[in-house]
Scaffold this active site. Structure first.
Site: not given
Length: 259
Positions: A16, A194, A196, A198
């Site tokens: 991101e 997010s 962890s 993924v």
């Protein structure tokens, strides 16, 4: 979803940017200040905005035949992004609001407009934004596809094939094992909330992670504060819904324009 796409040999999303959502908000204000008062046309402004976005997306990781970007809630700006990138395609991820709100609170995710100390207000905000994003996606036929999280993790091969067909990409088995490609094909930004998740393989444990995390009083109010949940097909009548219907072969046959 981003990690699954990143596992495809022809695709690069990268982590991101954590910048573009704010930039998209800022540029809307700049348009009012500059386009209307200084003689700068919308075309000139669009060229400048798209040039900035392109530089960020293209250069924050390695190049690939197909580039993508995943930043939370950029779908709120779908009409603008469609105008800037008329050949782009979009995936709107939809998930049970109860799981979304629980995840934000549990992981302390700072998302503009969401007050993690007020669950009800979070459901209201989710309802407003999902309604808007779904409406905008529905008004971009051929360019935007809706993907339900609950179906993706129960029918990963079928749903990923549906996605690759939409994106005009060949199906790749690597997309079913993205967790094995972390650090290789799949880059992570350690600042992503997010990150962890993924790293895990596609599994159904997250379906029920929110169970027993909301009071009965809060759950009883959902039809009033987040009626779009029901429109999207989520069962709000019980505190522990069964998501098996999302895996039905005829799932999409019963979806209306709004869902």
């Amino acid at each position: 979803m981003r990690a699954i796409l990143d596992a495809h040999p022809d695709v690069r999303c990268g982590g991101e940017t954590m910048l573009l959502p704010s930039f998209l908000t800022w540029q809307a204000g700049w348009r009012n200040d500059w386009v209307n008062n200084s003689g700068i046309t919308q075309e000139v402004f669009d060229d400048a905005v798209s040039a900035f976005i392109t530089e960020i997306v293209a250069k924050h990781s390695e190049l690939a035949p197909r580039l993508c970007n995943k930043d939370p809630y950029t779908a709120l700006w779908l009409p603008t992004i469609r105008r800037l990138y008329p050949n782009a395609k979009f995936i709107l991820m939809i998930r049970d609001a109860r799981a979304v709100v629980h995840s934000m609170i549990e992981r302390k995710v700072p998302v503009a407009g969401y007050n993690t100390s007020d669950e009800i207000s979070m459901f209201v905000q989710w309802n407003q934004e999902l309604r808007k994003m779904t409406f905008q996606c529905n008004n971009a036929p051929g360019q935007c596809i809706k993907v339900y999280y609950e179906r993706l993790i129960q029918k990963p091969a079928e749903e990923i094939l549906r996605i690759t067909n939409f994106l005009d990409l060949p199906f790749s088995q690597q997309m079913l094992r993205h967790q094995d490609l972390i650090g290789d094909e799949v880059d992570l930004n350690d600042q992503e909330f997010s990150a962890s998740q993924v790293k895990n393989s596609i599994n159904t444990k997250a379906l029920t992670s929110w169970f027993d995390c909301f009071s009965e009083e809060t759950l009883r109010k959902l039809d009033d504060v987040a009626p779009f949940l029901g429109i999207l097909g989520y069962d709000t009548s019980i505190s522990k819904p069964d998501y098996s219907t999302f895996a039905d072969d005829d799932f999409y046959q019963f979806k209306n324009f709004y869902s």
